[in-house]
Design a protein around this motif. Structure first.
Motif, PDB file in Angstrom:
ATOM      1  N   ARG A  26      72.454  10.378  35.356  1.00  0.00           N
ATOM      2  CA  ARG A  26      71.716   9.662  34.312  1.00  0.00           C
ATOM      3  C   ARG A  26      72.409   8.346  33.969  1.00  0.00           C
ATOM      4  NH1 ARG A  26      70.837  14.705  30.100  1.00  0.00           N
ATOM      5  NH2 ARG A  26      69.298  15.791  31.370  1.00  0.00           N
ATOM      6  N   PHE A  27      71.615   7.408  33.487  1.00  0.00           N
ATOM      7  CA  PHE A  27      72.161   6.133  33.038  1.00  0.00           C
ATOM      8  C   PHE A  27      73.151   6.365  31.889  1.00  0.00           C
ATOM      9  CE2 PHE A  27      72.321   2.058  30.952  1.00  0.00           C
ATOM     10  CZ  PHE A  27      72.354   1.194  32.024  1.00  0.00           C
ATOM     11  N   SER A  28      72.799   7.256  30.971  1.00  0.00           N
ATOM     12  CA  SER A  28      73.658   7.514  29.805  1.00  0.00           C
ATOM     13  C   SER A  28      74.954   8.224  30.187  1.00  0.00           C
ATOM     14  CB  SER A  28      72.908   8.328  28.751  1.00  0.00           C
ATOM     15  OG  SER A  28      72.426   9.543  29.310  1.00  0.00           O
ATOM     16  N   GLU A  29      75.117   8.612  31.439  1.00  0.00           N
ATOM     17  CA  GLU A  29      76.331   9.292  31.899  1.00  0.00           C
ATOM     18  C   GLU A  29      77.309   8.329  32.583  1.00  0.00           C
ATOM     19  OE1 GLU A  29      74.102  13.598  32.527  1.00  0.00           O
ATOM     20  OE2 GLU A  29      74.454  12.321  34.258  1.00  0.00           O
ATOM     21  N   THR A  30      76.891   7.075  32.738  1.00  0.00           N
ATOM     22  CA  THR A  30      77.806   6.064  33.275  1.00  0.00           C
ATOM     23  C   THR A  30      78.654   5.509  32.132  1.00  0.00           C
ATOM     24  OG1 THR A  30      76.224   4.260  32.916  1.00  0.00           O
ATOM     25  CG2 THR A  30      76.139   5.390  35.050  1.00  0.00           C
ATOM     26  N   ASP A  31      79.721   4.752  32.480  1.00  0.00           N
ATOM     27  CA  ASP A  31      80.490   4.078  31.438  1.00  0.00           C
ATOM     28  C   ASP A  31      80.690   2.609  31.815  1.00  0.00           C
ATOM     29  OD1 ASP A  31      82.790   3.835  33.125  1.00  0.00           O
ATOM     30  OD2 ASP A  31      83.559   5.772  32.445  1.00  0.00           O
ATOM     31  N   MET A  32      81.376   1.865  30.962  1.00  0.00           N
ATOM     32  CA  MET A  32      81.475   0.416  31.147  1.00  0.00           C
ATOM     33  C   MET A  32      82.238   0.013  32.412  1.00  0.00           C
ATOM     34  SD  MET A  32      84.211  -0.658  28.177  1.00  0.00           S
ATOM     35  CE  MET A  32      84.693  -2.247  28.853  1.00  0.00           C
ATOM     36  N   GLY A  34      81.209   1.058  35.125  1.00  0.00           N
ATOM     37  CA  GLY A  34      80.107   1.003  36.078  1.00  0.00           C
ATOM     38  C   GLY A  34      79.881   2.270  36.878  1.00  0.00           C
ATOM     39  N   HIS A  35      80.685   3.294  36.627  1.00  0.00           N
ATOM     40  CA  HIS A  35      80.540   4.543  37.396  1.00  0.00           C
ATOM     41  C   HIS A  35      80.327   5.738  36.451  1.00  0.00           C
ATOM     42  CE1 HIS A  35      85.228   4.473  37.217  1.00  0.00           C
ATOM     43  NE2 HIS A  35      84.719   4.846  36.086  1.00  0.00           N
ATOM     44  N   ASN A  37      81.119   8.589  34.152  1.00  0.00           N
ATOM     45  CA  ASN A  37      82.285   8.850  33.310  1.00  0.00           C
ATOM     46  C   ASN A  37      82.936  10.182  33.704  1.00  0.00           C
ATOM     47  OD1 ASN A  37      83.344  10.097  30.414  1.00  0.00           O
ATOM     48  ND2 ASN A  37      83.793   7.940  30.683  1.00  0.00           N
ATOM     49  N   PHE A  86      75.361   5.457  39.064  1.00  0.00           N
ATOM     50  CA  PHE A  86      74.049   5.700  38.455  1.00  0.00           C
ATOM     51  C   PHE A  86      72.980   6.032  39.502  1.00  0.00           C
ATOM     52  CE2 PHE A  86      69.971   3.441  37.499  1.00  0.00           C
ATOM     53  CZ  PHE A  86      69.446   4.446  36.703  1.00  0.00           C
TER      54      PHE A  86
ATOM     55  N   PHE B  27      85.134   5.325  24.685  1.00  0.00           N
ATOM     56  CA  PHE B  27      84.880   4.806  26.043  1.00  0.00           C
ATOM     57  C   PHE B  27      83.721   5.561  26.693  1.00  0.00           C
ATOM     58  CE2 PHE B  27      85.536   4.090  30.514  1.00  0.00           C
ATOM     59  CZ  PHE B  27      85.889   2.755  30.550  1.00  0.00           C
ATOM     60  N   THR B  30      80.083   4.307  26.130  1.00  0.00           N
ATOM     61  CA  THR B  30      79.546   3.076  26.714  1.00  0.00           C
ATOM     62  C   THR B  30      78.731   3.439  27.959  1.00  0.00           C
ATOM     63  OG1 THR B  30      81.496   2.756  28.130  1.00  0.00           O
ATOM     64  CG2 THR B  30      81.550   1.756  25.936  1.00  0.00           C
ATOM     65  N   ASP B  31      77.973   2.474  28.482  1.00  0.00           N
ATOM     66  CA  ASP B  31      77.274   2.698  29.741  1.00  0.00           C
ATOM     67  C   ASP B  31      77.523   1.517  30.679  1.00  0.00           C
ATOM     68  OD1 ASP B  31      75.348   0.632  29.208  1.00  0.00           O
ATOM     69  OD2 ASP B  31      74.023   2.056  28.204  1.00  0.00           O
ATOM     70  N   MET B  32      76.950   1.564  31.870  1.00  0.00           N
ATOM     71  CA  MET B  32      77.263   0.577  32.903  1.00  0.00           C
ATOM     72  C   MET B  32      76.814  -0.838  32.555  1.00  0.00           C
ATOM     73  SD  MET B  32      74.513   1.566  35.904  1.00  0.00           S
ATOM     74  CE  MET B  32      74.626   0.049  36.833  1.00  0.00           C
ATOM     75  N   GLY B  34      77.860  -2.097  29.917  1.00  0.00           N
ATOM     76  CA  GLY B  34      79.063  -2.577  29.247  1.00  0.00           C
ATOM     77  C   GLY B  34      79.053  -2.428  27.742  1.00  0.00           C
ATOM     78  N   ASN B  37      75.831   2.944  24.639  1.00  0.00           N
ATOM     79  CA  ASN B  37      74.529   3.424  25.108  1.00  0.00           C
ATOM     80  C   ASN B  37      73.605   3.700  23.915  1.00  0.00           C
ATOM     81  OD1 ASN B  37      72.802   6.118  26.046  1.00  0.00           O
ATOM     82  ND2 ASN B  37      72.996   4.564  27.628  1.00  0.00           N
TER      83      ASN B  37
ATOM     84  N   GLU C  46      65.380   8.081  28.023  1.00  0.00           N
ATOM     85  CA  GLU C  46      65.976   7.071  28.906  1.00  0.00           C
ATOM     86  C   GLU C  46      65.826   7.474  30.367  1.00  0.00           C
ATOM     87  OE1 GLU C  46      69.787   4.446  28.442  1.00  0.00           O
ATOM     88  OE2 GLU C  46      70.428   6.379  29.211  1.00  0.00           O
ATOM     89  N   GLU C  47      66.111   8.745  30.647  1.00  0.00           N
ATOM     90  CA  GLU C  47      66.013   9.215  32.035  1.00  0.00           C
ATOM     91  C   GLU C  47      64.572   9.089  32.549  1.00  0.00           C
ATOM     92  OE1 GLU C  47      67.621  13.121  32.637  1.00  0.00           O
ATOM     93  OE2 GLU C  47      67.044  13.166  34.749  1.00  0.00           O
ATOM     94  N   ILE C  50      63.481   5.407  33.011  1.00  0.00           N
ATOM     95  CA  ILE C  50      64.054   4.784  34.212  1.00  0.00           C
ATOM     96  C   ILE C  50      63.352   5.300  35.467  1.00  0.00           C
ATOM     97  CG2 ILE C  50      66.145   4.738  35.633  1.00  0.00           C
ATOM     98  CD1 ILE C  50      67.746   4.412  33.003  1.00  0.00           C
TER      99      ILE C  50
END
Lengths: 156, 156, 156, 156
Positions: A26-32, A34-35, A37, A86, B27, B30-32, B34, B37, C46-47, C50
C-alpha cells in the motif's frame, strides 16, 4: 547471502514452503525514504499466518468470543534482503517449522514477482490461556493438524 | 483560506480551543511523497480526543471490561491546510462543539510550532450500547461534565 | 438511514459506482473494542483510489521520480454505517464525482459480502506541483480520461 | 525468564541503558485481543532509535534531501515478555551494542511504569549509499560519536 540464524540451507529452506498469501504494498505503508517501512513486514506476517491458520482450521476457534485461549506472539524477527517498493506484489510464504507443547515456530519468506526473496522471518507463537495468562498445551486435535502440516512441509 | 463547512469564523474558532495534546510525527507515519500520510491525522485525532476524554473523566468508564457502552465514531472529516513533515511537533487541539442526546460533535485543530494551522477536522462520537448496538443517551452525570466543558470552551 | 451531505439519493448513488477494489480486514487493523478501528477506512480509500487511478492510467505518472506533480488529499470524510469485524471481505467502490480545474471529488462506498453498506466517504484530490506547492491544472490528456470516466459512471 | 539470544546477563544488560524515549500506547495500536498488537513495538523501536540518533547528532544528516546515505534496518527482532495495554506509559530504552564497518547493532528495552520489562529487541542498522545500494562505511566523525556512545553505555 549473509548468514541467517534460522536458515541452514537456503535452497532446501525455500523448497520447504507450500502455502502463501499474496499482498500488494500500500501507498500508506511506504515511508519518506521511498520504500516499504521496516515495521510493515510484521503486519504481512500476521496476515499470512492467520490465512495459514484459517487454512489449517485453527483461527475460527481463537476468535470465538467464548474461547479461553488466544494465540500470542512470544518473539519474532525479520531479515530484510532487498528493498521493497510501493505497489509491489509479494507472495508471503508461511510454514510451521517446529512444534512445542503449547507453542510453534513459524517461518516466513516474502518473494517478489521475479522470484527474488525480499525478506524472511520467523515467529514463536504460543497458545495462551486468557484465564491464567500461561501457555495452554495443544489439544490432541490441534496437535494432529499441526503435525500433519509439519510433515507435509518437511517431507515433500 | 478556503471555506470549511464546520468553521464560520476562523479567528473565533481558533480562539475557542483550550485543551491540546502534543504529538511528534513518526518516521513510520510519512510516505514516499516525503510528508505525513493523509491517513495518520485520524490516529492523532483519536489520541487527542481520548486524552481530552481522560481529562474530563470519561475514558476510564468506557474501557472498563464491565462497561456496556463504548464511544464509536459515527462520521469524521479532515481538511489538510499545510503539508506536515517527519519529526514536526504538533499541538492537536480538541473541543466539544455540540452535544446531542447520545452523541457529540468534536472539533480538532493541529498547529505547528510556528503557530501555522496544518490540518483541522471534526468527528461525531456516539455513545453506543454494546447490548443493543444503538445510541445510549448520556447520563445526567456525563451531561453535566460535557455541558461544563462546552460552556467553558464557548464562553471563554 | 441518516442524511449524508454528499449523497442525495442513496439508491441512485449506489448504482453510480462501477469500479471496486476488494480488501480483507487485517487482525492488526482491529482495536480493543473488537471491531475495525475508525482510522483504517482512510487507508482502504487510498488503496482503492490508487487502484482506480491505475485503472485509468494516472498513477504511474505520479510515482515516477521525474514527476513534478503529485496527487494530494485536500480534505476527506467517512461516514460509518455498520461495524466491521476482523477478516470481513469488503468491496471498496470508487468513482470520480466531479472534476475541477486541478482537483477532483472522489466518492467511496464499502460493502460487505451480504451487500450491506458498511461505510461511505469522499475525498478532494488536488494535483499539486512539487515545485510551487500549488494546484497544477489537469492536462488535456488527463482531462479527457477523467471526463470519460465521469461520463461512464454518471450516464450508465 | 526464558533465554534471549542477545542478552547474556539480564541484570547487567538492564543497567547498560541510559537513553530512553517515552511513549503512551494509542487506542489505534491495540487489537481485538485487547492488548497492544505485536506489530507496534517495531514502530516504537524506530521512534526511540531516531530520538537516540537525534540526541547523538546523526539523524539530521540522513534526512537532508542532498544526503546520499540513509540508515536502513537489515534485520530486527522483538521478544514479548508481558502483555501491554491501552494507555500504558512505556520507557523505550535504546543503546548501541556493537559497531561494524558500516553497520551497528542497536538494543531496546521497554519498561512499564512499575519497572517491569514488557518487551526487548534488537536491530542491525546499516548506513546505505542511495547511489550504490551498498553499505557505506562510517565516516571518522560518525565513528567517533558512535564509539563515545558505546563507551559511555558499556563502561558506566
Amino acid at each position: 547471502m549473509k548468514h541467517i540464524s534460522y536458515i541452514n540451507d537456503m535452497e532446501a529452506w525455500k523448497d520447504s514452503f507450500e502455502f502463501y498469501h499474496s499482498i500488494k504494498v500500500r501507498f500508506s505503508e511506504t515511508d519518506m525514504f521511498g520504500h516499504l517501512n521496516n515495521t510493515v513486514p510484521f503486519a504481512y506476517f500476521e496476515e499470512a499466518r492467520i490465512e495459514f491458520f484459517n487454512h489449517l482450521g485453527f483461527m475460527q476457534k481463537w476468535t470465538e468470543k467464548s474461547s479461553s485461549t488466544i494465540p500470542v506472539v512470544a518473539n519474532q524477527q525479520c531479515d530484510y534482503l532487498k528493498q521493497v517498493y510501493f505497489s509491489e506484489q509479494l507472495k508471503i510464504y508461511v510454514k510451521i517449522n517446529q512444534v512445542g507443547n503449547s507453542s510453534m515456530d513459524i517461518h516466513y519468506m516474502a518473494s517478489a514477482q521475479d522470484g527474488a526473496i525480499c525478506f524472511v522471518g520467523r515467529s514463536t507463537i504460543v497458545q495462551m490461556s486468557t484465564l491464567t495468562g500461561k501457555g495452554e498445551p495443544w489439544s490432541d486435535y490441534m496437535k494432529q493438524i499441526i503435525e500433519t502440516s509439519v510433515n507435509i512441509h518437511c517431507m515433500s
